[in-house]
Scaffold this active site. Structure first.
Site, short mmCIF file in Angstrom:
data_model
loop_
_atom_site.label_atom_id
_atom_site.label_comp_id
_atom_site.label_asym_id
_atom_site.label_seq_id
_atom_site.Cartn_x
_atom_site.Cartn_y
_atom_site.Cartn_z
N TYR A 14 0.71 -1.12 -0.02
CA TYR A 14 0.06 0.03 0.04
C TYR A 14 0.68 1.29 -0.04
O TYR A 14 0.54 2.20 -0.82
CB TYR A 14 -1.07 -0.12 1.29
CG TYR A 14 -2.00 -1.43 1.29
CD1 TYR A 14 -2.61 -1.74 0.05
CD2 TYR A 14 -2.16 -1.95 2.47
CE1 TYR A 14 -3.26 -3.10 0.13
CE2 TYR A 14 -2.79 -2.98 2.39
CZ TYR A 14 -3.55 -3.42 1.52
OH TYR A 14 -4.33 -4.70 1.44
N HIS A 86 19.96 -1.12 25.37
CA HIS A 86 19.65 0.32 25.18
C HIS A 86 19.84 1.10 23.87
O HIS A 86 21.08 1.18 23.29
CB HIS A 86 20.20 1.22 26.21
CG HIS A 86 19.57 2.58 26.45
ND1 HIS A 86 19.66 3.65 25.60
CD2 HIS A 86 18.77 3.11 27.53
CE1 HIS A 86 19.07 4.70 26.10
NE2 HIS A 86 18.45 4.22 27.33
N THR A 111 19.44 13.51 27.14
CA THR A 111 18.65 12.41 27.69
C THR A 111 18.27 11.77 26.22
O THR A 111 18.27 12.21 25.32
CB THR A 111 17.65 12.55 28.57
OG1 THR A 111 17.11 11.17 29.30
CG2 THR A 111 16.31 13.18 27.98
N SER A 112 17.69 10.48 26.49
CA SER A 112 17.29 9.66 25.08
C SER A 112 16.29 10.15 24.29
O SER A 112 16.43 10.45 23.01
CB SER A 112 17.15 8.26 25.54
OG SER A 112 18.08 7.59 26.45
N HIS A 159 -31.06 10.10 1.10
CA HIS A 159 -31.50 8.89 1.77
C HIS A 159 -31.18 7.65 0.92
O HIS A 159 -31.82 6.76 1.09
CB HIS A 159 -32.72 8.86 2.30
CG HIS A 159 -33.09 10.20 3.17
ND1 HIS A 159 -32.83 10.18 4.64
CD2 HIS A 159 -33.57 11.26 2.96
CE1 HIS A 159 -33.06 11.28 5.23
NE2 HIS A 159 -33.56 12.07 4.11
N GLN A 241 9.87 14.82 30.41
CA GLN A 241 11.21 14.41 29.77
C GLN A 241 10.60 14.27 28.02
O GLN A 241 11.71 14.45 27.15
CB GLN A 241 11.15 13.19 30.20
CG GLN A 241 12.57 12.40 29.55
CD GLN A 241 12.81 10.96 30.24
OE1 GLN A 241 12.65 10.10 29.39
NE2 GLN A 241 13.35 10.95 31.34
N SER A 289 -13.40 -11.22 -10.54
CA SER A 289 -13.71 -12.35 -9.77
C SER A 289 -13.29 -13.49 -10.24
O SER A 289 -13.25 -13.70 -11.50
CB SER A 289 -15.35 -12.33 -9.64
OG SER A 289 -15.92 -13.49 -8.87
N ARG A 303 -10.77 -0.95 -1.33
CA ARG A 303 -9.32 -0.68 -0.57
C ARG A 303 -9.27 0.70 -0.05
O ARG A 303 -8.86 0.86 1.09
CB ARG A 303 -8.39 -0.99 -1.37
CG ARG A 303 -7.02 -0.75 -0.80
CD ARG A 303 -5.76 -1.20 -1.87
NE ARG A 303 -5.80 -2.56 -2.39
CZ ARG A 303 -5.05 -3.04 -3.31
NH1 ARG A 303 -3.80 -2.09 -3.87
NH2 ARG A 303 -5.08 -4.23 -3.78
N ARG A 329 6.67 11.52 32.54
CA ARG A 329 6.78 10.49 31.45
C ARG A 329 6.57 9.20 32.02
O ARG A 329 7.01 8.93 33.23
CB ARG A 329 7.92 10.73 30.51
CG ARG A 329 9.10 9.70 30.86
CD ARG A 329 9.76 9.03 29.77
NE ARG A 329 9.10 8.64 28.61
CZ ARG A 329 9.56 8.24 27.78
NH1 ARG A 329 10.65 8.46 27.43
NH2 ARG A 329 8.58 7.56 26.73
N SER A 334 5.73 4.08 24.32
CA SER A 334 7.02 3.72 23.07
C SER A 334 6.48 2.76 22.30
O SER A 334 6.53 2.67 20.87
CB SER A 334 8.57 3.34 24.03
OG SER A 334 9.21 2.89 22.95
#
Length: 484
Positions: A14, A86, A111-112, A159, A241, A289, A303, A329, A334
Site C-alpha cells: 500500500y 539500550h 537524555t534519550s 437517503h 521528559q 472475480s 481498498r 513521562r 513507546s
C-alpha cells in the site's frame, strides 16, 4: 521478500517508497546523528567550557561527527544493543567508534528523548509534508473532473432515494470541498509543529544549567539554536521528559480526517458503479472475480474504504497514549507509538495514492446517467407543471391532490408492474390539466432542474480551489502508482 515471517501489508502493498523511507530506521538513525551534531554545534557556539576553561566541544570534534553523519555502522550498534539493551546508548557508542576524538562529547547533557522525541517530531513533519503534497494533487485532479462535468445533469439522492437533480461536477465538488478542509487542517498542524529541544530528564533543563554554570540565557538559546539548525522555528516552551503526546493525537486526527473524506468519496463511487453511472478505472487484463468472469468490482474504492477505517480507528491509540502518560513521562507510550504513528502515515499515504488513481481514471457513462434521470424527472417536474396549470386558471389545491394521485399510480406502474414511468401521459389525459403531451415533454429538459449547480462549481473552483493550486503549482503533476 521473505516468506517465513510476517511482513506489513502497508510496506508490501500500500504505502509509497517515499513514505516508507521517512519512517525507516535509516532515516531515524541519520536524524539522530544530525541532532547530535546540532547539539554539539550549539554548545560550541554558546562557548561551553571544560574544567580547564577551554572549549568543551571543538570544531575538530564537530567536523569528525559530520564526516560520519551518514555512514552508520549498524553492525556495531546492533551488537552493542545486545549487550546494554539500550538503543540510544548503543548508537552513541557506535558513533563514538567512528569518531574517537568526539566520542566523549556525543549526547553531552542530553537524555534519550533528545534524539528520540525530536526525531519523532521531525519525521511526522516530513510525513505531513508528503501527505500535503499528495492531498493537493488529489484536489487538482478532482477539480478538473468537477469542472469538466459541472453542467452534466444527474439524479441526486437523499437517503439514497431519488431527489432533485444535481450535476456530476457539483457532486464532485462535495468530495473536493472535504479534501480542501483536510488541507486546511494539515497546514494548520504543520504551522504548529515544534521540537522538544534539549529539556533534560524531567524537562527542567537542569543538566544544561549545570553545563553552562547556571547561565539561563545560554540554556534558553540552546533550544532555539537547535530548533533553527533542524529547520524549526520553535521548541515546546515546557515539557516533561517528552514532548506532550497530545501532539501525536493532533497529527493522527488530521490523518483520520483525510481518511474520513476518502471513505465518503469511495462509498459514493462504489454506489455509482453499482448504478453503472460512474466507474473507477478497470485495467484491460484485470480480473474482477475468480468465479464470475463478467464482474467489474470497484476494488480500488473498496481498498480506500478498508484502509480509511484503519486510520480512523488508529487515532484512538494516540488518544489513549496521551491520556495515560504519568507526570513527566512513562514508557508505555513507546511500543504503541512505534506502531500507531508510522502505520497511520503509511496507510494515509496509500489512501491518497488510491484516491488519485481513481479520480484520474474515472469513467462517466452519460447515457446511463441520462436514462435514470429521465425516468425520475416527471415526478420532479410536477411542481412546475402544477404552477403552469394554475397560471392557466386551475385550482392549486385541486391540482396538487390530482398530481398526488397520478404520481402514486405512475409509481405503482414502475414498481409493481415494471413498466415505464407514464406520469406525463396520465397528466396529459386528465381534463383538469390544460396541457398536452407535447407541452409536457418540452418540460423534460434536465438542465431546468439543476439550479445553480454549474455556477456553484465555477465559483468554488475560482474562489477557493484555483488559488490553492496556483500557490502550489511547483508540486503538481504527481501520478499515483499503486501495487496489486
Amino acid at each position: 521478500m521473505s516468506y517465513d515471517k510476517y511482513t506489513s501489508p502497508l510496506s508490501e502493498r500500500y504505502a509509497s517508497k517515499e513514505m516508507q523511507y521517512i519512517f525507516s530506521p535509516d532515516k531515524k538513525f541519520k536524524t539522530w546523528r544530525k541532532l547530535w551534531i546540532a547539539l554539539a554545534e550549539a554548545e560550541n557556539e554558546l562557548g561551553l567550557k571544560n574544567e580547564h576553561g577551554e572549549p568543551a566541544v571543538t570544531k575538530e570534534q564537530i567536523d569528525e561527527l559530520k564526516a560520519h553523519a551518514d555512514d552508520i555502522n549498524y553492525d556495531v550498534a546492533k551488537q552493542r544493543e545486545k549487550e546494554v539493551r539500550h538503543d540510544v546508548m548503543s548508537h552513541v557508542y557506535a558513533y563514538g567508534v567512528q569518531c574517537p576524538n568526539a566520542a566523549g562529547i556525543i549526547h553531552l547533557g542530553a537524555t534519550s528523548c533528545y534524539v528520540g522525541d525530536n526525531t519523532d517530531v521531525i519525521i511526522m513533519t516530513e510525513g505531513l509534508k508528503l501527505v500535503r503534497k499528495k492531498l493537493i494533487n488529489v484536489i487538482d485532479e478532482l477539480s478538473k473532473f468537477a469542472d469538466k462535468y459541472k453542467s452534466q445533469p444527474t439524479l441526486a439522492f437523499t437517503h439514497f432515494q431519488p431527489a432533485q437533480p444535481t450535476t456530476v461536477g457539483k457532486r464532485a465538488s462535495l468530495w473536493l470541498q472535504e479534501f480542501v478542509m483536510d488541507l486546511e487542517d494539515v497546514e494548520y498542524v504543520l504551522s504548529t509543529m515544534k521540537l522538544l529541544g534539549s529539556k533534560g530528564t524531567t524537562g527542567t533543563q537542569a543538566s544544561f544549567m549545570e553545563l553552562f554554570d547556571g547561565d539561563e540565557e545560554k540554556v534558553k538559546k540552546l533550544d532555539q539554536i537547535i530548533a533553527n539548525k533542524m529547520g524549526f522555528e520553535k521548541c515546546f516552551p515546557v515539557s516533561g521528559q517528552t514532548y506532550s503526546r497530545k501532539l501525536d493525537t493532533r497529527v493522527l486526527n488530521v490523518l483520520a480526517g483525510i481518511a474520513a473524506s476518502a471513505h465518503k468519496f469511495s462509498n459514493d463511487i462504489r454506489l455509482l458503479q453499482h448504478l453503472k453511472e460512474i466507474e473507477e478505472p478497470f485495467e484491460k487484463n484485470q480480473i474482477g472475480s475468480s468465479a464470475m468472469a463478467y464482474k467489474r468490482n470497484p476494488m480500488r474504492s473498496e481498498r480506500i474504504a478498508s484502509l480509511s477505517r484503519y486510520v480512523m480507528s488508529d487515532v484512538t491509540n494516540t488518544m489513549f497514549t496521551s491520556a495515560c502518560q504519568w507526570f513527566e513521562r512513562t514508557l508505555d507510550d513507546s511500543a504503541n507509538k512505534r506502531i500507531s504513528v508510522p502505520e497511520g502515515f503509511l496507510a494515509t499515504d496509500g489512501i491518497l495514492d488510491l484516491v488519485l488513481n481513481v479520480v484520474d481514471g474515472l469513467v462517466v457513462y452519460d447515457k446511463v446517467i441520462e436514462k435514470r434521470l429521465m425516468s425520475e424527472l416527471p415526478f420532479m417536474a410536477t411542481e412546475n407543471i402544477m404552477m403552469d396549470s394554475v397560471k392557466a386558471g386551475g385550482n392549486r389545491q385541486e391540482l396538487h391532490e390530482e398530481i398526488r394521485k397520478l404520481s402514486m399510480k405512475a409509481g405503482e406502474n414502475v414498481k409493481k408492474y415494471g413498466k415505464e414511468n407514464n406520469l406525463l401521459e396520465l397528466i396529459a389525459d386528465d381534463d383538469k390539466f390544460p396541457v398536452g403531451i407535447e407541452e409536457l415533454n418540452a418540460t423534460m429538459d434536465p438542465s431546468k432542474y439543476v439550479g445553480r449547480s454549474a455556477s456553484q462549481v465555477t465559483e468554488f473552483l475560482e474562489n477557493i480551489v484555483n488559488p490553492i493550486l496556483e500557490a502550489n503549482k511547483d508540486i503538481l503533476g504527481v501520478k499515483a502508482e499503486i501495487n496489486v
